[in-house]
Design an enzyme around this catalytic site. Structure first.
Site: not given
Length: 602
Positions: A67-70, A72-74, A88, A238
């Site tokens: 998974a990737a977010a604004s 960081g990524q996992v 993460k 969230d």
């Protein structure tokens, strides 16, 4: 500035009161669509934070992020002792980018305020956002949030929260237990799959089972939202479906604890009351509750807001005792009005309602007949052991008594309006009386269903408790009324009809105050026919189920029989007392046999 734009978009997607429901829905699609940064850079950050080579702590880390977010990524990994973990990693050089972009955002919102001529200052949101985003840059704070969320919800067996590996967590690297489970997106795609060949029973069973798991995930999500709201006061900030998992053991798992929302205890029941007002379609009471929560701005025209809500939604119709309306529709209209009148929605209010609406959207996609209200009802007043939370039931019924359809329970049967409910000296509705009146009525279908669902032994235990004294007192008056009516019928003409109604003072009441019909001496149509309770097969079935469950505890049943005996003796005495007063008034003249004190207790 694109990283902050993604973060702002995701954050704003939970604030439809600020940007409106349509934009909120569009921004919510930003989740899980952020491109990753290179793996070598991510591994370098982990080694810098842990001050050791990767191999010193991990035997395996996936080649690609899961998974990737604004921010960081996992990656999926495995520790040297064999534990499956999620690692993460924060994007490089993020702090400088965030501080710069928040400053630019603040300038832009200030300009927007002048152009749009808005009363509220949107720059305050930039300040709030900046504080939150800077906090999210420190993964040790997210680790603390996750640990706090785990501690608060660990005893709720239907929820699963991953534990934190503290020795593998630093400011830019966070290691947590791997959450194995299916996402709602995966389950929905199986449910809606059109590739299943006609006649394939195995694939058809897969589709049906995926639908069952998805609906179970939604029901547990509703329960989890209400648990956070009404039990712990610690809310996941969230709540989009991407942060939920359905585990192999049938539990709901939570991910991403960058932000938590904490509620004060005093706001928890205020929030419950406002939800009940939404259920009831009682918009004026809803606005009153929101005003007390400082949501409605001073000087707002309450009457005008109420009219707007009534025009948008009208009166909520009931079907089998459940509001026959989609929660998302109600929520969308409320957001529109909130935006129009610049309401100051608390974060917890937005999070809970948006979470419920989001879960409803998932469920309706799989089952169009799904009702959020029906799923939420049991969890409002029952705990996991299926025992009533009596303080919530009391609040639920007091607030629910504002429903227009309850203003005259079974009006066609000549019952008395709730406007005449007996009240205590503080003016609070007598919940025991309302409970007994509502139980056999058409509007009592949900209450009867809840009682059938509840644990019978817990109901008996509550019925003989000190807290149930008011309920037993009301029950005693009902039994006394039935006994008195039978005495009058047996005596025939000895008791003139003119003596069926009179003024009496009960303990705690005021002299010369006319009794509520449930305590009068009348057998006329203005008095509720309590004998119908004895003939109601539904209530007999409920009572039988409760007693059968409680018989497993002989000591409890012995106490129940004793309390029932005492209550019946007291009711007999009250009925005989009423008869003496009626006879004395008819043949001797007014006389006072009124006891100074009357109470029922075990």
């Amino acid at each position: 500035m694109h990283l902050l734009a993604d973060a702002v978009g995701q954050s704003l997607s939970t604030r439809p009161d600020i940007i409106g429901p349509e934009i909120s829905k569009a921004l919510s699609e930003l989740h899980d669509q952020i491109p990753p940064f290179p793996r070598p850079l991510a591994m370098k950050i982990i080694e810098e934070e842990l001050d050791s080579p990767i191999g010193s702590f991990f035997s395996y880390i996936s080649e690609e992020p899961v998974a990737a977010a604004s921010f960081g990524q996992v990656y999926r990994g495995c520790t040297l002792n064999g534990s499956d973990v999620a690692v993460k990693v924060q994007r490089p050089n993020l702090r400088h980018v965030v501080v710069r972009d928040v400053y630019i955002l603040r300038l832009g919102l200030g300009l927007l305020q002048k152009i749009a001529k808005r009363k509220s200052d949107p720059r305050l949101y930039a300040d709030e956002l900046g504080k939150g985003l800077v906090g999210e840059l420190d993964y040790t704070l997210e680790a603390a949030n996750a640990s706090q969320f785990l501690d608060a919800h660990s005893h709720f067996s239907f929820m699963q929260v991953p534990k934190v590996f503290q020795h593998l967590t630093r400011k830019r690297a966070l290691t947590m237990e791997w959450m194995a489970g299916e996402s709602s997106t995966d389950l929905l795609s199986i449910t809606k799959s059109s590739s299943i060949k006609h006649g394939s029973k195995y694939l058809e069973r897969q589709k049906v089972d995926a639908k069952r798991r998805l609906l179970d995930l939604v029901n547990k999500g509703v329960e989890a939202s209400l648990t956070q709201l009404l039990e712990t006061g610690i809310l996941h900030a969230d709540p989009h479906p991407g942060n939920l998992r359905y585990t192999a053991s049938g539990r709901i798992g939570f991910l991403d604890f960058g932000l938590l929302c904490r509620m004060e205890k005093k706001h928890q029941f205020a929030m419950l009351a406002s939800i009940v007002h939404i259920v009831n379609g009682d918009w004026s009471s809803l606005l009153q509750a929101l005003t007390e929560m400082d949501v409605v701005r001073p000087g707002t025209n309450i009457r005008r807001v109420t009219m707007d809500l009534e025009d948008a939604l009208g009166e909520v119709e009931l079907k089998d005792g459940i509001p026959d309306i989609k929660f998302s529709r109600v929520l969308g209209k409320i957001w529109s009005v909130a935006l129009k009148y610049h309401f100051r929605m608390p974060p917890y209010y937005t999070l809970v309602l948006r979470s419920l609406a989001s879960l409803e959207g998932l469920a309706v996609a799989a089952d169009p007949s799904f009702k959020t209200f029906e799923a939420a009802y049991p969890f409002v007043v029952l705990n996991r052991k299926k025992e009533f939370r009596w303080e919530r039931l009391a609040l639920f019924m007091r607030v629910g008594a504002t429903r227009k359809s309850l203003q005259l329970v079974e009006a066609s049967s000549g019952e008395t309006s709730l406007d005449n409910l007996p009240s205590r000296t503080d003016g609070v509705f007598d919940v025991a009386y309302l409970l007994l009146r509502l139980l056999p009525s058409k509007d009592g279908v949900v209450l009867r269903r809840l009682i059938m669902t509840a644990d019978g032994a817990s109901l008996v235990r509550a019925a003989v408790s000190k807290e149930a004294k008011a309920f037993r007192f009301e029950l005693c008056k009902i039994i006394a009324d039935i006994l008195y009516q039978r005495m009058v019928k047996a005596l025939g003409q000895l008791v003139p009809a003119s003596q069926y109604s009179y003024k009496l003072r009960l303990a705690g009441g005021h002299q010369n105050t006319e009794l509520h019909p449930s305590a009068r001496l009348s057998t006329s149509s203005t008095v509720y026919d309590y004998q119908s309770l004895l003939r109601d097969r539904r209530l007999k079935l409920i009572l039988s189920k409760i007693l059968n469950s409680a018989r497993k505890e002989p000591a409890l049943m012995l106490r129940f029989y004793w309390v029932s005996f005492v209550t019946f003796i007291a009711a007999s005495a009250l009925a005989f007392h009423r008869l003496l007063i009626s006879l004395s008034a008819a043949y001797i003249g007014p006389a006072s046999f009124i006891p100074k004190r009357f109470a029922i207790s075990a």
